[in-house]
Design a protein around this motif. Structure first.
Motif, PDB file in Angstrom:
ATOM      1  N   GLU A   1       0.826  -1.214   0.000  1.00 21.73           N
ATOM      2  CA  GLU A   1       0.000   0.000   0.000  1.00 21.73           C
ATOM      3  C   GLU A   1       0.856   1.257   0.000  1.00 21.73           C
ATOM      4  OE1 GLU A   1      -3.676   2.030   2.544  1.00 21.73           O
ATOM      5  OE2 GLU A   1      -2.562   0.338   3.385  1.00 21.73           O
TER       6      GLU A   1
ATOM      7  N   ASP B   1       1.358   4.254  -2.750  1.00 18.40           N
ATOM      8  CA  ASP B   1       1.236   5.682  -2.415  1.00 18.40           C
ATOM      9  C   ASP B   1       2.390   6.485  -3.015  1.00 18.40           C
ATOM     10  OD1 ASP B   1      -1.083   5.184  -1.003  1.00 18.40           O
ATOM     11  OD2 ASP B   1      -0.097   5.161   0.966  1.00 18.40           O
TER      12      ASP B   1
ATOM     13  N   VAL C   1      -4.478   2.260  -9.196  1.00 17.31           N
ATOM     14  CA  VAL C   1      -4.119   1.303  -8.163  1.00 17.31           C
ATOM     15  C   VAL C   1      -5.270   0.325  -7.954  1.00 17.31           C
ATOM     16  CG1 VAL C   1      -3.421   0.966  -5.764  1.00 17.31           C
ATOM     17  CG2 VAL C   1      -2.624   2.986  -7.013  1.00 17.31           C
TER      18      VAL C   1
ATOM     19  N   ASP D   1      -6.653  -2.355  -5.528  1.00 12.63           N
ATOM     20  CA  ASP D   1      -6.475  -2.894  -4.184  1.00 12.63           C
ATOM     21  C   ASP D   1      -6.975  -4.324  -4.134  1.00 12.63           C
ATOM     22  OD1 ASP D   1      -9.239  -2.727  -4.139  1.00 12.63           O
ATOM     23  OD2 ASP D   1      -9.315  -1.045  -2.740  1.00 12.63           O
ATOM     24  N   GLU D   2      -7.008  -4.909  -2.937  1.00 10.96           N
ATOM     25  CA  GLU D   2      -7.356  -6.327  -2.823  1.00 10.96           C
ATOM     26  C   GLU D   2      -8.780  -6.619  -3.296  1.00 10.96           C
ATOM     27  OE1 GLU D   2      -7.823  -4.628   1.423  1.00 10.96           O
ATOM     28  OE2 GLU D   2      -6.725  -4.219  -0.434  1.00 10.96           O
TER      29      GLU D   2
ATOM     30  N   ASN E   1      -0.760  -7.249   5.244  1.00 14.53           N
ATOM     31  CA  ASN E   1      -0.614  -6.123   4.318  1.00 14.53           C
ATOM     32  C   ASN E   1      -1.026  -6.593   2.927  1.00 14.53           C
ATOM     33  OD1 ASN E   1       0.640  -4.229   6.208  1.00 14.53           O
ATOM     34  ND2 ASN E   1       2.391  -5.616   6.149  1.00 14.53           N
TER      35      ASN E   1
ATOM     36  N   ARG F   1      -1.201  -5.132  -4.100  1.00 11.58           N
ATOM     37  CA  ARG F   1      -1.658  -4.076  -5.001  1.00 11.58           C
ATOM     38  C   ARG F   1      -1.090  -4.350  -6.399  1.00 11.58           C
ATOM     39  NH1 ARG F   1      -4.283  -3.148  -1.138  1.00 11.58           N
ATOM     40  NH2 ARG F   1      -4.629  -1.178  -0.024  1.00 11.58           N
TER      41      ARG F   1
END
Length: 510
Positions: free
Chosen positions: A207, A211, A226, A228-229, A249, A252
């Motif tokens: 993550e 960023d 991006v 995400d999961e 964690n 990505r």
């Protein structure tokens, strides 16, 4: 970052903490290289003799410091070894200049300003000296000094050389100015990759890495997406999810794209971004975990290359794909024997969870192929087998097109990065046959680096030119620094990829 300026002033008249000159190995002892005439004059023409008395030979990597005589504004003279003196009419070569400048910069850590009077007879020489000096000045000190800092190398440890003044160039000449501006941008992006690689894994999760890409996108006008999961699950990215599922964690997939309105070619770059690799359930043995923060070096190289392309305004579209995950063992982790359904639809039997890089890359390569780029290049710290084959200072190149593989090898050599072309033997493919799935993630142990390349090739879109760079050896330097290469993260492959993007922009994709 170390500042860089060009100057036409005389070497003897500039005020600095030190003046750097070149010394080469001659037939009868050390030879002072061109560019150091004014310094040699201050020694009454006996600089070579003084250096020989001090034990200097001019060998590559050698650095000799001595106090300046009257007549020089800088209190210290630093003689950097260039290796064997060239024959008549030959030059020292770009890589010899880079390494000498890098060694000098490292030796001058903590200094505010140094003048470089190395042999600069061409624009290419100036660029090489500038690159070497700036890359050699790198230091990662973000976590030193007792106070937590960020990953910009601005902690309270020993600081790198602050300013490089390059003599022999022509500040008003457009070619020299462009060359040094390129060197500065390139060095800053290599050092961006180094910073990311050196950052502890607790401060660089998938993550947080994403960023960084988002922030760079805003700064340089790049388009960043991006996944995400949740988006990865919805999209069916079984490879990335299968690797990241054991960690708290989540993974990505980052797309970072630079476009130019006059671009005629599209280059896709895919980077392995395992922010920490424990091996998963197939846990790495003791002694192999400590440096596994570097397993995202491929993604760092791709990220920095896309930013460099934007900074240099290259007339080529460059899309970077960062496949980011943390490979950890837990009750939710993928097990040996599990079968993953990849983004491509193919199923993979996981025989070893420590062969995880090829799984995240497979999904990203399939996704990159959907855009039908002119070429795809993936970069990864993929196999220990490649280190066994080629050592710690060169990366392997595999490709589905021999001419493209040769071209990248030549480009890497031009950029100053050591590499070697490797085959993709069809007979090794059978070792990955699975009785359960379409393919297994492991094959024969012997030739393991080539097996990994064959696995990746399965996920390249039909008709797309592709190359694979296995940078497992040179990505992280566990030994002492040398030339412009620091201990720790090196930024391997950034210079090769940037040069490939430049060649592609010029209409020569190879």
């Amino acid at each position: 970052m170390t500042a860089l300026t060009l100057s036409t002033a005389g070497a003897a008249t500039l005020r600095a903490d030190a003046i750097v000159v070149g010394v080469a190995k001659g037939a009868k002892g050390p030879v002072v290289a061109p560019g150091a005439e004014a310094v040699d004059k201050a020694f009454d023409g006996k600089l070579a003799a003084v250096l020989e008395t001090l034990g200097a030979t001019g060998a590559e990597g050698e650095v000799t410091k001595l106090p300046s005589p009257a007549g020089l504004k800088a209190p210290v003279v630093l003689a950097a070894g260039l290796g064997k003196a060239p024959e008549k009419d030959d030059t020292y070569g770009a890589e010899a200049l880079r390494r000498a400048a890098g060694s000098a910069s490292r030796a001058l850590a903590g200094s505010k300003k140094a003048t470089f009077a190395l042999p600069v007879g061409t624009v290419e020489d100036a660029q090489a000296v500038a690159e070497g000096a700036l890359l050699g000045a790198y230091a990662f000190t973000a976590y030193q000094g007792g106070e937590k800092k960020n990953a910009k190398g601005n902690g309270n440890g020993k600081q790198p050389l602050a300013e490089v003044v390059l003599l022999g160039g022509k500040p008003r000449d457009k070619a020299y100015k462009a060359a040094t501006e390129r060197a500065l941008a390139l060095a800053e992006e290599v050092n961006r990759a180094r910073d990311l690689i050196n950052t502890p894994p607790n401060d660089l999760t998938p993550e947080i890495f994403a960023d960084h890409a988002t922030a760079a996108g805003k700064e340089y006008g790049l388009k960043v997406q991006v996944l995400d999961e949740k988006a990865l699950t919805k999209g069916g990215y079984g490879g990335i999810l299968g690797v990241g599922v054991g960690s708290t964690n989540p993974p990505r997939l980052v797309k970072i794209a630079y476009t130019h309105p006059k671009a005629e070619k599209h280059l896709a770059l895919v980077g392995k971004g395992i922010t920490y690799d424990s091996g998963g359930i197939s846990l790495k043995p003791a002694g192999h975990n400590e440096t596994m923060k570097c397993d995202m070096s491929g993604a760092a190289a791709v990220f920095s290359t896309v930013v460099a392309a934007a900074r240099l305004g290259l007339k080529v579209n460059v899309t970077g794909w960062l496949a980011l995950a943390e490979n950890m063992p837990s009750g939710s982790a993928t097990r040996p024997g599990d079968v993953l359904r990849m983004y491509s639809g193919k199923t993979v039997e996981v025989l070893n969870t420590d062969a995880e890089g090829r799984l995240v890359l497979a999904d990203a390569l399939t996704k990159a192929s959907e855009e039908n780029p002119d070429a795809i290049v993936d970069v990864a710290t993929l196999t220990g087998a490649m280190v066994l084959a080629l050592g710690h200072r060169r990366f392997g190149i595999m490709a589905n097109d021999d001419a493209f593989r040769t071209s990248i090898h030549e480009i890497a050599e031009e950029a100053g990065e050591d590499s070697w072309p490797m085959p993709l033997p069809a007979d090794l493919r059978k070792g990955m046959d699975s009785p359960t799935a379409d393919i297994a993630n492991m094959g024969e142990r012997m030739g393991g680096g080539l097996v990994a390349g064959l696995f990746l090739q399965e996920f390249i879109g039909e008709g797309i030119t592709w190359a694979h760079l296995d940078i497992a050896g040179p990505a992280f330097n566990e030994s002492g620094p040398w030339g412009y290469t620091p201990k720790g993260g090196t930024g391997s492959a950034v210079r090769t990829l940037v040069r490939l993007a430049e060649r592609t922009a010029d209409g020569d994709l190879g």
